[in-house]
Design a protein around this motif. Structure first.
Motif, PDB file in Angstrom:
ATOM      1  N   ASP A   1      15.882   3.514   8.395  1.00 29.49           N
ATOM      2  CA  ASP A   1      15.056   3.900   9.540  1.00 29.49           C
ATOM      3  C   ASP A   1      14.732   5.387   9.358  1.00 29.49           C
ATOM      4  O   ASP A   1      15.585   6.247   9.534  1.00 29.49           O
ATOM      5  N   LEU A   2      13.472   5.706   9.015  1.00 31.97           N
ATOM      6  CA  LEU A   2      13.126   7.028   8.493  1.00 31.97           C
ATOM      7  C   LEU A   2      13.390   8.181   9.453  1.00 31.97           C
ATOM      8  O   LEU A   2      13.824   9.251   9.031  1.00 31.97           O
ATOM      9  N   PHE A   3      13.116   8.009  10.732  1.00 31.18           N
ATOM     10  CA  PHE A   3      13.288   9.124  11.675  1.00 31.18           C
ATOM     11  C   PHE A   3      13.380   8.562  13.079  1.00 31.18           C
ATOM     12  O   PHE A   3      12.493   7.836  13.533  1.00 31.18           O
TER      13      PHE A   3
ATOM     14  N   ARG B   1      11.150   5.546  -2.228  1.00 32.39           N
ATOM     15  CA  ARG B   1      10.696   4.768  -3.385  1.00 32.39           C
ATOM     16  C   ARG B   1      10.879   5.546  -4.685  1.00 32.39           C
ATOM     17  O   ARG B   1      11.182   4.962  -5.733  1.00 32.39           O
ATOM     18  N   GLY B   2      10.758   6.863  -4.629  1.00 33.22           N
ATOM     19  CA  GLY B   2      10.964   7.680  -5.816  1.00 33.22           C
ATOM     20  C   GLY B   2      12.393   7.643  -6.321  1.00 33.22           C
ATOM     21  O   GLY B   2      12.652   7.907  -7.502  1.00 33.22           O
ATOM     22  N   ALA B   3      13.334   7.316  -5.430  1.00 33.93           N
ATOM     23  CA  ALA B   3      14.738   7.192  -5.822  1.00 33.93           C
ATOM     24  C   ALA B   3      15.052   5.819  -6.413  1.00 33.93           C
ATOM     25  O   ALA B   3      16.197   5.551  -6.780  1.00 33.93           O
ATOM     26  N   GLY B   4      14.052   4.962  -6.458  1.00 36.47           N
ATOM     27  CA  GLY B   4      14.252   3.640  -7.031  1.00 36.47           C
ATOM     28  C   GLY B   4      14.691   2.582  -6.047  1.00 36.47           C
ATOM     29  O   GLY B   4      15.061   1.474  -6.458  1.00 36.47           O
ATOM     30  N   ALA B   5      14.656   2.892  -4.759  1.00 38.24           N
ATOM     31  CA  ALA B   5      15.095   1.940  -3.737  1.00 38.24           C
ATOM     32  C   ALA B   5      13.912   1.128  -3.215  1.00 38.24           C
ATOM     33  O   ALA B   5      12.867   1.689  -2.869  1.00 38.24           O
ATOM     34  N   ARG B   6      14.081  -0.167  -3.132  1.00 39.97           N
ATOM     35  CA  ARG B   6      13.042  -1.060  -2.596  1.00 39.97           C
ATOM     36  C   ARG B   6      13.465  -1.629  -1.233  1.00 39.97           C
ATOM     37  O   ARG B   6      12.872  -2.580  -0.742  1.00 39.97           O
ATOM     38  N   ASN B   7      14.469  -1.038  -0.610  1.00 40.54           N
ATOM     39  CA  ASN B   7      14.990  -1.524   0.667  1.00 40.54           C
ATOM     40  C   ASN B   7      13.916  -1.537   1.737  1.00 40.54           C
ATOM     41  O   ASN B   7      12.936  -0.783   1.678  1.00 40.54           O
ATOM     42  N   VAL B   8      14.125  -2.371   2.751  1.00 42.10           N
ATOM     43  CA  VAL B   8      13.254  -2.394   3.924  1.00 42.10           C
ATOM     44  C   VAL B   8      13.293  -1.029   4.609  1.00 42.10           C
ATOM     45  O   VAL B   8      14.364  -0.425   4.762  1.00 42.10           O
ATOM     46  N   ILE B   9      12.126  -0.533   5.028  1.00 43.25           N
ATOM     47  CA  ILE B   9      11.997   0.760   5.704  1.00 43.25           C
ATOM     48  C   ILE B   9      11.426   0.534   7.097  1.00 43.25           C
ATOM     49  O   ILE B   9      10.375  -0.103   7.254  1.00 43.25           O
ATOM     50  N   MET B  10      12.101   1.062   8.118  1.00 45.51           N
ATOM     51  CA  MET B  10      11.603   1.054   9.490  1.00 45.51           C
ATOM     52  C   MET B  10      10.979   2.414   9.804  1.00 45.51           C
ATOM     53  O   MET B  10      11.511   3.450   9.412  1.00 45.51           O
TER      54      MET B  10
ATOM     55  N   GLY C   1       5.976  14.323   6.583  1.00 40.58           N
ATOM     56  CA  GLY C   1       5.368  13.163   7.221  1.00 40.58           C
ATOM     57  C   GLY C   1       6.026  11.875   6.774  1.00 40.58           C
ATOM     58  O   GLY C   1       6.814  11.843   5.823  1.00 40.58           O
ATOM     59  N   MET C   2       5.691  10.789   7.454  1.00 42.45           N
ATOM     60  CA  MET C   2       6.294   9.499   7.117  1.00 42.45           C
ATOM     61  C   MET C   2       5.929   9.061   5.705  1.00 42.45           C
ATOM     62  O   MET C   2       6.745   8.438   5.011  1.00 42.45           O
ATOM     63  N   GLN C   3       4.732   9.427   5.244  1.00 41.42           N
ATOM     64  CA  GLN C   3       4.379   9.104   3.864  1.00 41.42           C
ATOM     65  C   GLN C   3       5.272   9.848   2.884  1.00 41.42           C
ATOM     66  O   GLN C   3       5.701   9.293   1.862  1.00 41.42           O
ATOM     67  N   ASP C   4       5.601  11.116   3.194  1.00 42.34           N
ATOM     68  CA  ASP C   4       6.506  11.881   2.329  1.00 42.34           C
ATOM     69  C   ASP C   4       7.859  11.190   2.205  1.00 42.34           C
ATOM     70  O   ASP C   4       8.449  11.133   1.112  1.00 42.34           O
ATOM     71  N   LEU C   5       8.363  10.686   3.332  1.00 42.88           N
ATOM     72  CA  LEU C   5       9.690  10.076   3.321  1.00 42.88           C
ATOM     73  C   LEU C   5       9.678   8.717   2.637  1.00 42.88           C
ATOM     74  O   LEU C   5      10.639   8.361   1.933  1.00 42.88           O
ATOM     75  N   VAL C   6       8.607   7.949   2.822  1.00 43.90           N
ATOM     76  CA  VAL C   6       8.474   6.697   2.067  1.00 43.90           C
ATOM     77  C   VAL C   6       8.483   7.000   0.572  1.00 43.90           C
ATOM     78  O   VAL C   6       9.164   6.330  -0.222  1.00 43.90           O
ATOM     79  N   ASN C   7       7.747   8.049   0.179  1.00 46.09           N
ATOM     80  CA  ASN C   7       7.703   8.424  -1.236  1.00 46.09           C
ATOM     81  C   ASN C   7       9.085   8.831  -1.749  1.00 46.09           C
ATOM     82  O   ASN C   7       9.439   8.532  -2.898  1.00 46.09           O
ATOM     83  N   SER C   8       9.864   9.524  -0.911  1.00 43.13           N
ATOM     84  CA  SER C   8      11.210   9.934  -1.321  1.00 43.13           C
ATOM     85  C   SER C   8      12.104   8.725  -1.561  1.00 43.13           C
ATOM     86  O   SER C   8      12.866   8.686  -2.529  1.00 43.13           O
TER      87      SER C   8
END
Length: 491
Positions: free
Chosen positions: A312-314, A357-366, A348-355
């Motif tokens: 859950d990003l934020f 996915r950039g770590a190699g995680a494909r987990n569900v993101i809220m 922003g939320m796009q920055d955090l999604v990129n972080s």
């Protein structure tokens, strides 16, 4: 929630007149030397109060700091303390060393004292923990008794998004129905510990016994990253290890852990500011560009091989309180950067999604929307891009929110739920009753959607609001609504 109750730092005051004395002996297990022992003594007791002391002996490897915890069973309250920093959250009392008495070598002892209040009875605590290790029992492990309720299964489902549903590895729809477990966002930054109350196997089993299948775990980015303003014993590797342990316990009972960035760095003193501190001591309007991407890269790297964990990003973005237009607020929400009214660079939320996915995680993101995650009106318009196609819209609703009626849910939530999975990460009310959450749960049930109650902590149900009055799962009048509903869904 923006402002969970804090643990209270108890001040040291002068001596008071006391009468009488009672010594409570340590009950030691036979066999091997205990890893630690605690002698709990009631030195004086009067009509409504008492004086107590604890003598701690460390039989493990030497430590540079110590934290003792125990639970009162009869409603006692610590009011003052000395030779340690004393605090109490619900029934759980914690004493942390002072700067001058933290070192405790093998075989060494330290004493600390306190004043407390009592009514009816003054039962002696039965379990003491030193730095998380149970004292007064054999150091050698003892067999774990067979639980009387649902056993730990280790079968938390691997989840992913399929159309508008969360589904398990076999493609079956899976609703997240559970609770929030607050504490990890505030205890560490306030210097009192990591969790507010117990998170051992019995405490997690109590959540599972409600028929919950998900636990949302609020976190603090400064504690996870081990920044210098956090006490070392609650920071960095120690904090991460505690989070990993709790996630493992939650999953062992088949429940989904939801890791939430709750409190973050960045100084904000504008409209609806929760605090003026630059540190992660309250809810900020948006995550900061300085540390939040690093936080999520680290969290994602830690759990990327665990498809049961959800991110859950934020917790509750509110850039709309700082900016002058709705468009500015949603652009800040998605793109970050320099946002009007916010004095620190924003992730922003796009920055955090990129972080993530950039770590190699494909987990569900809220991802929650504006207005403390209560406004999803333009969530679809500004939805971030996700190469894994694993995004979920997160929503928070309380009886005092703007969007707290069926008409608002029909007009703003239903269109979102028709495109992506929708999870109400927090539902609650400040009435110490459950008429409102009953209404929320029915609306979400009718549409096959997910929700989690705030919060599994023993606070005042009108201030928290709190689902429980004890960590054995005893519900408050408010918590009875969720408790009874989950039981009815899964008899």
């Amino acid at each position: 929630m923006r402002h969970p109750p804090r643990s209270v730092l108890l001040a040291v005051t002068g001596a008071v007149a006391l009468v009488g004395a009672a010594l409570v002996p340590v009950v030691s297990a036979s066999g091997a030397t205990p890893a630690c022992t605690v002698q709990y003594t009631v030195t004086s007791q009067w009509d409504t109060g008492f004086q107590g002391s604890v003598t701690i002996t460390n039989n493990m490897a030497a430590v540079s700091s110590w934290s003792l915890s125990f639970d009162f069973a009869s409603g006692q309250k610590v009011t003052q303390g000395w030779n340690g920093t004393w605090s109490q959250a619900g029934t759980t009392v914690t004493a942390v060393n002072e700067s001058w008495n933290g070192s405790l070598g093998t075989g060494a002892s330290v004493s600390a004292g306190f004043l407390g209040s009592w009514s009816g009875s003054n039962a002696v605590p039965t379990t003491f923990k030193l730095n998380g290790t149970t004292c007064n029992v054999d150091a050698e492990p003892t067999p774990t008794p067979t639980p009387t309720g649902p056993p730990a299964t280790g079968s938390a489902p691997a989840l992913h998004v399929s159309g508008t549903k969360l589904v398990d590895a076999g493609g079956a729809p899976h609703r997240l129905l559970g609770v929030n477990r607050s504490g990890g966002e505030f205890m560490c930054v306030q210097g009192y510990g990591i969790w507010d109350g117990p998170v051992d196997d019995a405490a997690v089993k109590a959540i599972a016994d409600w028929k919950a299948n998900a636990v949302r775990i609020p976190l603090n980015e400064e504690c996870w990253l081990g920044l210098s303003n956090i006490k070392p014993e609650y920071a960095g590797a120690n904090y991460i290890s505690a989070v990993k342990d709790l996630v493992a316990r939650v999953e062992s009972y088949g429940m989904t852990p939801i890791l939430d960035l709750h409190w973050s760095h960045g100084q904000y003193t504008g409209n609806s500011a929760g605090c003026s501190d630059v540190h992660a001591t309250c809810q900020k309007p948006m995550p900061d560009a300085q540390y939040a991407p690093s936080f999520w890269s680290s969290v994602a790297g830690t759990f990327k091989d665990d498809p049961a964990a959800v991110f859950d990003l934020f917790n509750e973005p509110y850039p709309d309180r700082a900016t002058s237009t709705t468009t500015q607020a949603w652009e800040c929400w998605r793109d970050g950067g320099t946002c009007p009214g916010i004095g620190y660079p924003v992730a922003g939320m796009q920055d955090l999604v990129n972080s993530v996915r950039g770590a190699g995680a494909r987990n569900v993101i809220m991802i929650g929307g504006l207005a403390y995650s209560n406004d999803l009106s333009q969530w679809l318009t500004y939805e971030p891009t996700d190469p894994a196609n694993n995004l979920v819209a997160a929503y928070h609703v309380y009886n005092f929110n703007t969007c707290s009626t069926e008409s608002c849910w029909n007009s703003t939530l239903a269109p979102v739920a028709a495109k992506v999975p929708l999870v109400a990460g927090e539902i609650g009310e400040n009435t110490c009753a459950h008429a409102f959450v009953d209404q929320v749960m029915k609306w979400f049930d009718d549409r096959g959607l997910s929700y989690l109650g705030w919060t599994w902590n023993t606070w005042d149900c009108s201030a928290g609001p709190s689902l429980i009055s004890a960590y054995d799962g005893t519900p408050t009048a408010y918590g009875a609504g969720l408790h009874d509903h989950l039981k009815a869904l899964n008899p």
